[in-house]
Motif scaffolding. Structure first.
Motif, PDB file in Angstrom:
ATOM      1  N   ALA A  87       0.720  -1.275   0.119  1.00 26.76           N
ATOM      2  CA  ALA A  87      -0.073  -0.176   0.057  1.00 26.76           C
ATOM      3  C   ALA A  87       0.867   1.356   0.043  1.00 26.76           C
ATOM      4  O   ALA A  87       0.727   2.228  -0.785  1.00 26.76           O
ATOM      5  N   MET A  88       1.624   1.402   0.804  1.00 27.96           N
ATOM      6  CA  MET A  88       2.649   2.528   1.024  1.00 27.96           C
ATOM      7  C   MET A  88       3.640   2.870  -0.311  1.00 27.96           C
ATOM      8  O   MET A  88       3.890   3.823  -0.445  1.00 27.96           O
ATOM      9  N   THR A  89       3.949   1.513  -0.810  1.00 28.36           N
ATOM     10  CA  THR A  89       4.892   1.773  -2.167  1.00 28.36           C
ATOM     11  C   THR A  89       3.985   2.098  -3.329  1.00 28.36           C
ATOM     12  O   THR A  89       4.731   2.700  -4.086  1.00 28.36           O
ATOM     13  N   MET A  90       2.906   1.918  -3.530  1.00 29.23           N
ATOM     14  CA  MET A  90       2.121   1.897  -4.907  1.00 29.23           C
ATOM     15  C   MET A  90       1.072   3.057  -4.822  1.00 29.23           C
ATOM     16  O   MET A  90       0.911   3.493  -5.894  1.00 29.23           O
ATOM     17  N   GLY A  91       0.239   3.209  -3.758  1.00 30.97           N
ATOM     18  CA  GLY A  91      -0.747   4.019  -3.976  1.00 30.97           C
ATOM     19  C   GLY A  91      -0.498   5.500  -3.853  1.00 30.97           C
ATOM     20  O   GLY A  91       0.358   5.911  -3.208  1.00 30.97           O
ATOM     21  N   THR A  92      -1.216   6.286  -4.786  1.00 32.82           N
ATOM     22  CA  THR A  92      -1.149   7.854  -4.547  1.00 32.82           C
ATOM     23  C   THR A  92      -1.961   8.309  -3.338  1.00 32.82           C
ATOM     24  O   THR A  92      -1.557   9.318  -2.717  1.00 32.82           O
ATOM     25  N   ARG A  93      -3.037   7.378  -3.216  1.00 33.34           N
ATOM     26  CA  ARG A  93      -3.727   7.452  -1.747  1.00 33.34           C
ATOM     27  C   ARG A  93      -4.129   6.388  -1.439  1.00 33.34           C
ATOM     28  O   ARG A  93      -4.128   5.470  -2.109  1.00 33.34           O
ATOM     29  N   ILE A  94      -4.320   6.222   0.041  1.00 25.15           N
ATOM     30  CA  ILE A  94      -4.539   4.951   0.527  1.00 25.15           C
ATOM     31  C   ILE A  94      -5.809   4.950   1.251  1.00 25.15           C
ATOM     32  O   ILE A  94      -6.121   6.083   2.093  1.00 25.15           O
ATOM     33  N   VAL A  95      -6.551   4.027   1.304  1.00 27.47           N
ATOM     34  CA  VAL A  95      -7.877   3.803   2.162  1.00 27.47           C
ATOM     35  C   VAL A  95      -7.621   2.974   3.243  1.00 27.47           C
ATOM     36  O   VAL A  95      -7.656   1.594   2.690  1.00 27.47           O
ATOM     37  N   GLN A 145     -11.164   4.198   8.027  1.00 28.88           N
ATOM     38  CA  GLN A 145     -10.365   4.725   9.059  1.00 28.88           C
ATOM     39  C   GLN A 145      -9.725   6.104   8.952  1.00 28.88           C
ATOM     40  O   GLN A 145      -9.645   7.006   9.494  1.00 28.88           O
ATOM     41  N   GLN A 146      -9.252   6.159   7.763  1.00 28.60           N
ATOM     42  CA  GLN A 146      -8.569   7.352   7.074  1.00 28.60           C
ATOM     43  C   GLN A 146      -8.265   7.201   5.645  1.00 28.60           C
ATOM     44  O   GLN A 146      -7.859   6.122   5.197  1.00 28.60           O
ATOM     45  N   ARG A 167       2.459   9.187   2.856  1.00 31.46           N
ATOM     46  CA  ARG A 167       3.510  10.010   3.999  1.00 31.46           C
ATOM     47  C   ARG A 167       2.573  10.653   5.022  1.00 31.46           C
ATOM     48  O   ARG A 167       2.984  10.427   6.394  1.00 31.46           O
ATOM     49  N   GLU A 168       1.402  10.854   4.669  1.00 37.29           N
ATOM     50  CA  GLU A 168       0.322  11.498   5.569  1.00 37.29           C
ATOM     51  C   GLU A 168      -0.197  10.279   6.488  1.00 37.29           C
ATOM     52  O   GLU A 168      -0.195  10.790   7.703  1.00 37.29           O
ATOM     53  N   LEU A 169      -0.196   9.299   5.943  1.00 27.17           N
ATOM     54  CA  LEU A 169      -0.772   8.175   6.732  1.00 27.17           C
ATOM     55  C   LEU A 169       0.143   7.818   7.860  1.00 27.17           C
ATOM     56  O   LEU A 169       0.077   7.556   9.168  1.00 27.17           O
TER      57      LEU A 169
END
Length: 376
Positions: A199-207, A215-216, A221-223
């Motif tokens: 998730a951290m390496t691929m997404g421009t945004r993560i749910v 949850q967020q 980086r913001e996560l």
């Protein structure tokens, strides 16, 4: 082309008291690489299957490129899906597997050959077109599955844990290939995984999801740096964030985090979180990531300034980092250190924290105090 809108979407299964997906409300922009992440059973795959048309929506509205699609069949949604198990036909060649969706849409033969050969070149599988799936490695099968999706040239790509059957090295390679494809195709991708590294390496945004609830939603980086609650803070990051329970106390105009082991001075930038809260004294959880845990062999090092004498339980050396597990009363705290700095089991060390980098969460709700979490 390819924007997606979930408008307060619910999914209820018969006999289940809790919704599998609970009030999922989200805008996905055209060309975005959005990742749904969370533990097993959190509702991420169900959300993807509703988007694909493989699950009915219980309540709420779904739009693709502004078009209401709740009751559209999967073939009419202009999406392509890549599954965990590849879903290749064993009796068909690689060429035939990639071309199958185009044949079903009655695409002209010369157009099929053009698209299949172009996709095979992009994925570097041109030399495999005559082979059957049984003659392919896991990584090659995954490329064929990707090729079948790409050849259709849909508005939206959906991927449900497509790398989970690959070994670690091949997973990393295929991650890079998918990111490269996204950059080249500039199509909307919605990707489901339980792996927070993916998730951290691929997404421009993560749910981040838990128990059917969002949850967020944030960039990686913001996560990592600004988690909304303890669940996100603990789920994102490896090793996970350290958590210490305690209270916020005020003495002579200064605030401290205090428990049986520590009395840690809080930096003034955090004061606003407590000065306007419902009460000054409150139960909180302090979170700190392993890279902001400090270890010192000098046992006289500023012990009066929040450091505490503790004992090393074990040390893991991973190559790029070392993870030192330190016992502090009933808590085990993990510190990330330089791999050349070796700590021995049962060695006594002074333990402290970079207080500029800590997070505070309401003990009862788990909500970050930076977002106004209250335990009133």
């Amino acid at each position: 082309m390819g924007s997606i809108t979930f408008h307060h979407v619910f999914k209820n299964y018969k006999g289940e008291q809790r919704p599998a997906v609970n009030d999922f409300h989200l805008e996905i922009e055209e060309g975005e690489f959005l990742v749904l992440v969370g533990p097993s059973g959190c509702g991420k795959s169900t959300t993807l299957r509703m988007l694909a048309g493989l699950e009915e929506i219980t309540k709420g509205d779904l739009y693709i490129d502004g078009k209401f699609v709740n009751y559209l069949s999967p073939k009419d949604r202009d999406i392509a899906m890549v599954f965990q198990n590849y879903a290749l036909y064993p009796n068909l060649s690689v060429f035939e597997n990639i071309a199958l969706g185009l044949k079903l849409r009655k695409t002209a033969k010369h157009e099929i050959e053009l698209r299949v050969n172009r996709v095979a070149k992009i994925l570097e599988i041109s030399h495999l077109l005559e082979r059957k799936p049984s003659q392919l490695s896991g990584g090659q099968k995954q490329r064929v599955a990707l090729g079948r999706a790409i050849a259709r040239e849909p508005q939206v790509f959906l991927m449900d844990e497509p790398l989970s059957n690959l070994d670690a090295k091949l997973r990393a390679q295929t991650r890079a290939e998918i990111i490269k494809l996204q950059n080249e195709l500039k199509r909307t991708m919605v990707y489901v995984t339980h792996d927070q590294v993916e998730a951290m390496t691929m997404g421009t945004r993560i749910v981040v999801m838990k128990d059917g609830l969002i949850q967020q939603v944030a960039p990686p980086r913001e996560l990592y740096n600004e988690p909304a609650n303890m669940f996100v803070a603990g789920f994102i990051g490896s090793p996970q964030m350290n958590f210490l329970t305690g209270r916020i106390i005020r003495e002579e105009g200064r605030y401290y985090f205090s428990n049986r082991r520590f009395k840690l001075p809080i930096v003034e930038e955090h004061y606003y979180r407590f000065e306007h809260s419902a009460r000054t004294l409150r139960n909180v959880v302090m979170g700190v990531r392993p890279e902001y845990v400090l270890l010192n062999r000098d046992l006289t090092a500023e012990l009066s300034q929040g450091w505490s004498r503790c004992q090393v339980e074990m040390c893991e050396i991973t190559g790029a980092d070392s993870y030192v597990y330190v016992k502090a009363s009933d808590d085990t705290i993990i510190a990330r250190t330089d791999p050349d700095q070796i700590f021995e089991r049962e060695e006594n060390v002074a333990l402290g924290f970079n207080m500029n980098k800590v997070h505070f969460f309401d003990e009862e709700t788990g909500v970050s105090l930076a977002l106004g979490g209250e335990s009133a």
